[in-house]
Motif scaffolding. Structure first.
Motif, short mmCIF file in Angstrom:
data_model
loop_
_atom_site.label_atom_id
_atom_site.label_comp_id
_atom_site.label_asym_id
_atom_site.label_seq_id
_atom_site.Cartn_x
_atom_site.Cartn_y
_atom_site.Cartn_z
N ALA A 224 -73.02 -34.87 60.11
CA ALA A 224 -71.66 -34.80 59.59
C ALA A 224 -71.62 -34.03 58.27
CB ALA A 224 -71.10 -36.21 59.41
N ALA A 225 -72.62 -34.27 57.41
CA ALA A 225 -72.69 -33.52 56.15
C ALA A 225 -72.88 -32.04 56.40
CB ALA A 225 -73.82 -34.07 55.28
N ALA A 226 -73.69 -31.70 57.41
CA ALA A 226 -73.92 -30.29 57.74
C ALA A 226 -72.63 -29.63 58.23
CB ALA A 226 -75.02 -30.17 58.79
N PHE A 227 -71.90 -30.31 59.11
CA PHE A 227 -70.63 -29.77 59.57
C PHE A 227 -69.64 -29.64 58.42
CE2 PHE A 227 -71.75 -31.31 63.98
CZ PHE A 227 -71.74 -30.05 64.55
N ALA A 228 -69.62 -30.63 57.53
CA ALA A 228 -68.71 -30.58 56.39
C ALA A 228 -68.98 -29.34 55.54
CB ALA A 228 -68.84 -31.85 55.56
N LEU A 229 -70.25 -29.09 55.26
CA LEU A 229 -70.60 -27.91 54.46
C LEU A 229 -70.26 -26.62 55.20
CD1 LEU A 229 -71.94 -26.77 51.90
CD2 LEU A 229 -74.12 -26.84 53.12
N ALA A 230 -70.57 -26.58 56.50
CA ALA A 230 -70.30 -25.38 57.30
C ALA A 230 -68.81 -25.05 57.32
CB ALA A 230 -70.83 -25.55 58.72
N PHE A 231 -67.97 -26.08 57.46
CA PHE A 231 -66.52 -25.84 57.50
C PHE A 231 -66.00 -25.37 56.15
CE2 PHE A 231 -64.71 -28.28 61.36
CZ PHE A 231 -65.73 -27.79 62.16
N MET A 232 -66.73 -25.66 55.09
CA MET A 232 -66.30 -25.24 53.76
C MET A 232 -66.70 -23.80 53.46
SD MET A 232 -64.59 -27.60 52.03
CE MET A 232 -64.90 -27.34 50.28
N ILE A 233 -67.95 -23.43 53.79
CA ILE A 233 -68.50 -22.16 53.29
C ILE A 233 -68.56 -21.06 54.34
CG2 ILE A 233 -69.89 -23.41 51.61
CD1 ILE A 233 -72.35 -22.82 53.37
N ALA A 234 -68.19 -21.34 55.58
CA ALA A 234 -68.22 -20.31 56.63
C ALA A 234 -67.29 -19.16 56.26
CB ALA A 234 -67.83 -20.93 57.96
N PRO A 235 -67.51 -17.97 56.83
CA PRO A 235 -66.63 -16.83 56.52
C PRO A 235 -65.16 -17.12 56.77
CG PRO A 235 -68.59 -16.08 57.67
CD PRO A 235 -68.65 -17.57 57.70
N SER A 236 -64.86 -17.99 57.74
CA SER A 236 -63.47 -18.38 57.98
C SER A 236 -63.21 -19.80 57.50
CB SER A 236 -63.15 -18.29 59.48
OG SER A 236 -64.02 -19.13 60.23
N GLY A 237 -64.09 -20.30 56.61
CA GLY A 237 -63.98 -21.65 56.12
C GLY A 237 -62.92 -21.82 55.05
N PHE A 238 -62.83 -23.02 54.52
CA PHE A 238 -61.74 -23.38 53.63
C PHE A 238 -61.83 -22.64 52.30
CE2 PHE A 238 -59.35 -26.45 50.93
CZ PHE A 238 -58.15 -26.36 51.60
N VAL A 239 -63.03 -22.42 51.79
CA VAL A 239 -63.16 -21.70 50.52
C VAL A 239 -62.64 -20.28 50.65
CG1 VAL A 239 -64.81 -20.82 48.84
CG2 VAL A 239 -65.11 -23.11 49.76
N ALA A 240 -63.00 -19.58 51.74
CA ALA A 240 -62.51 -18.22 51.95
C ALA A 240 -60.99 -18.21 52.13
CB ALA A 240 -63.19 -17.61 53.18
N ARG A 241 -60.45 -19.25 52.78
CA ARG A 241 -58.99 -19.31 52.96
C ARG A 241 -58.27 -19.51 51.63
NH1 ARG A 241 -57.37 -20.56 58.38
NH2 ARG A 241 -59.15 -20.64 59.79
N LEU A 242 -58.85 -20.35 50.75
CA LEU A 242 -58.22 -20.59 49.45
C LEU A 242 -58.19 -19.32 48.60
CD1 LEU A 242 -59.57 -24.09 48.35
CD2 LEU A 242 -57.25 -23.51 49.09
N LEU A 243 -59.21 -18.47 48.76
CA LEU A 243 -59.33 -17.27 47.93
C LEU A 243 -58.72 -16.03 48.56
CD1 LEU A 243 -63.01 -17.74 46.66
CD2 LEU A 243 -60.89 -18.31 45.46
N SER A 244 -58.22 -16.16 49.78
CA SER A 244 -57.72 -14.98 50.49
C SER A 244 -56.22 -15.14 50.75
CB SER A 244 -58.46 -14.84 51.83
OG SER A 244 -59.84 -14.71 51.64
N PRO A 245 -55.54 -13.98 50.73
CA PRO A 245 -56.04 -12.63 50.40
C PRO A 245 -55.90 -12.29 48.92
CG PRO A 245 -53.82 -12.48 51.24
CD PRO A 245 -54.15 -13.95 51.23
N TRP A 246 -55.35 -13.21 48.10
CA TRP A 246 -55.00 -12.85 46.73
C TRP A 246 -56.20 -12.50 45.87
CZ3 TRP A 246 -56.90 -15.84 42.72
CH2 TRP A 246 -57.47 -17.08 43.08
N ALA A 247 -57.39 -13.10 46.12
CA ALA A 247 -58.55 -12.82 45.28
C ALA A 247 -59.57 -11.94 45.98
CB ALA A 247 -59.22 -14.14 44.87
N THR A 248 -59.62 -12.00 47.30
CA THR A 248 -60.65 -11.26 48.04
C THR A 248 -60.10 -10.05 48.76
OG1 THR A 248 -60.33 -12.62 50.01
CG2 THR A 248 -61.94 -13.40 48.40
#
Length: 559
Positions: free
Chosen positions: A106-130
């Motif tokens: 579960a921890a591995a999936f949680a991290l993957a969903f956060m940092i994947a290219p289409s994950g939540f971090v990329a969504r928060l920063l796109s498109p305004w920052a990236t």
């Protein structure tokens, strides 16, 4: 009957391990008559060495295990020495502690969903920052260097090492040493690292070794986050063991011995690193360095600890969100709609794995708690604790790579006709559950004020009545917490369930890891959320039951 409890516990901890290791050793040298191996030979090792990318797979397992352990220990050491006794420490301690209940997958999936290219971090920063209006072509998860796997191991092992360290702190004068450190002109962090941490580390050393053993030989997190071309050695070994070509069992067993060697090399390198670190510490002390400019180090350790908790909790919330998400196009930070359609479609297929998970985890945990209670009560009556030898036996299943003996144990169970049975699966789970239950319950059990028992015995109560009427009710909270820990450990077991269950007892964990290759985030979110919810439900019960039973007894509520 109590006098047999320690022997029974030792048998559960050691016999499967010894039998499984022997069952791995013989096929590794070509002897397994059931599939045509009737003589000892080095052919399996020759076939193993001929496998492409073998050295890189082994090196990746070694490197990711050592690097993740070093980072985890460094974060915990700097955080404890830099922040212990402060309000920030108390806040982050309570934030990180629940992560111990999160299964590795579960921890591995949680991290993957956060940092994947289409994950939540990329969504928060796109498109305004990236500037990205579609997921970037970046290999973040499953990268060739195993950086995502290292990050996953760190965020999972930091809570474990922090809680083990907190359990050891009462035996070390951390706060008492702080005024002395300050009076000598040392900064808080460096001073406590030199004066207190060596003593703390000696007490948690076996736990660190257990972390190295898991990190170098894990399968579930490596399948989700690790490299794929080639995968780490443990992942490849599982593939060979489950190959339709039975002759691959010989190669898998030979590889399991190599994996034991990889873990042994990691432990040896760690011991060398320990001595090197001790020498560096002595040199720093001899030179009289004070380390008063420590603000950046303290800040970095606090941020690292907070980040580990934030990433996992954020990822877990993201898993729950994906399980009810409708259309969610990149780079939207929030789904366009919420629906329970995925849950409705998944529930029929979830029923059997959920029932298996509850039955296996429930049986293995209850039996482990009974055995541990019997051993501790026997210790209470005899006054003998077993010392370091008993502690080493408890850690033994955690120090030996699972692959090193589970392959052989599976082959032995198949030859005896006991494979794919609920009893065998519960027994194998107990090999891993019992140590955690013992470690969770031992400290509070031994800290119990025995004057209560002396008063009861003085009033004519028998030892059994004292146990049931005095000690067990007063220790109920600690017993239930240890039960919840054991339940969480059992829920998270992937490799034992996969191998010993032979696919006939799918659990939430095995199904979640299998779905990881499919890429359907909504279905993965359902299974991963259930895998997370079960341990948290167990801990909620462990907190609620004593509060309800002893709602009119304030002192027991606070115990």
């Amino acid at each position: 009957m109590l006098r047999f409890a320690p022997t029974f516990a030792i048998a559960i901890l050691c016999l499967p391990l010894l039998a499984g290791t022997a069952g791995t050793l013989l096929p590794a040298f070509g002897y397994l008559p059931a599939i045509g191996g009737d003589r000892l030979t080095l052919a399996p090792f020759a076939a193993l060495l001929a496998e492409p990318g073998l050295f890189r797979s082994a090196l990746t397992a070694l490197a990711t295990g050592l690097v993740s352990t070093f980072l985890s220990v460094a974060i915990v050491a700097l955080f404890v020495c830099g922040w212990y006794g402060t309000r920030t420490f108390a806040t982050l301690q309570h934030l990180v502690a629940p992560l111990l209940a999160v299964p590795h997958a579960a921890a591995a999936f949680a991290l993957a969903f956060m940092i994947a290219p289409s994950g939540f971090v990329a969504r928060l920063l796109s498109p305004w920052a990236t500037g990205w209006d579609r997921p970037p072509d970046l290999l973040i998860v499953n990268d060739a260097m195993g950086l995502a796997l290292v990050a996953g191991l760190v965020v999972k092992e930091v809570p474990f090492l922090l809680l083990v360290t907190l359990a050891a702190i009462p035996q070390s004068p951390v706060m008492a040493a702080l005024p002395l450190v300050r009076s000598l002109g040392h900064g808080r962090t460096l001073g406590l690292l030199l004066a207190v941490w060596p003593g703390l580390y000696r007490q948690i050393r076996l736990a660190v070794f257990a972390v190295i053993a898991y990190a170098t030989s894990n399968v579930d997190m490596a399948v989700i986050l690790g490299p794929t071309l080639p995968p780490t050695l443990p992942v490849r070994l599982v593939g060979w063991m489950n190959d339709a070509d039975l002759s691959r069992r010989f190669v898998a067993c030979a590889g399991a011995l190599v994996q034991i060697g990889v873990t042994a090399v990691a432990l040896l390198l760690w011991i060398i690193l320990e001595r090197l670190t001790a020498a560096i510490g002595s040199a720093i002390a001899d030179r009289g360095l004070r380390g008063q400019r420590e603000r950046a180090v303290r800040f970095a350790s606090g941020v690292a600890m907070a980040l580990a908790a934030t990433v996992v909790f954020g990822g877990l919330a993201l898993l729950a969100l994906w399980s009810v998400a409708g259309l969610w196009s990149f780079p939207d930070a929030w789904p366009q709609s919420l629906t329970i359609r995925t849950w409705e479609k998944s529930l029929p297929s979830v029923a059997a794995p959920l029932a298996n998970t509850l039955s296996i985890a429930g049986l293995s945990t209850v039996l482990s708690v009974i055995i541990v209670l019997a051993c501790l009560q026997r210790e209470n009556e005899t006054g003998r604790t077993g010392g370091n030898r008993a502690l080493l036996l408890v850690y033994l299943p955690l120090l030996v790579p699972q692959i090193g003996f589970l392959f052989g144990l599976q082959l032995l169970l198949v030859s005896g006709g006991w494979d794919a049975s609920l009893g065998a699966l519960v027994l194998v789970h107990m090999v891993f559950v019992l140590p955690y239950v013992f470690l969770s319950l031992t400290a509070p059990w031994r800290a119990f004020d025995r004057r209560y028992e002396a008063i009861a015995i003085g009033l004519g109560a028998s030892p059994s009545r004292v146990f049931w009427a005095i000690r067990l009710p007063m220790m109920l909270r600690a017993v239930l917490v240890a039960t919840a820990v054991g339940f969480a450990v059992s829920v998270g077991q992937y490799l034992p369930t996969l191998l010993v269950g032979a696919g006939r007892f799918p659990t939430i964990t095995t199904e979640a890891v299998a779905l990881g290759a499919g890429g359907n985030r909504r279905v993965i979110g359902v299974y991963a959320f259930l895998q997370l919810a079960l341990p948290f439900l167990a801990f909620a019960v462990a907190s609620a039951v004593p509060a309800l039973l002893f709602r009119n007894r304030r002192a027991i509520q606070a115990a």
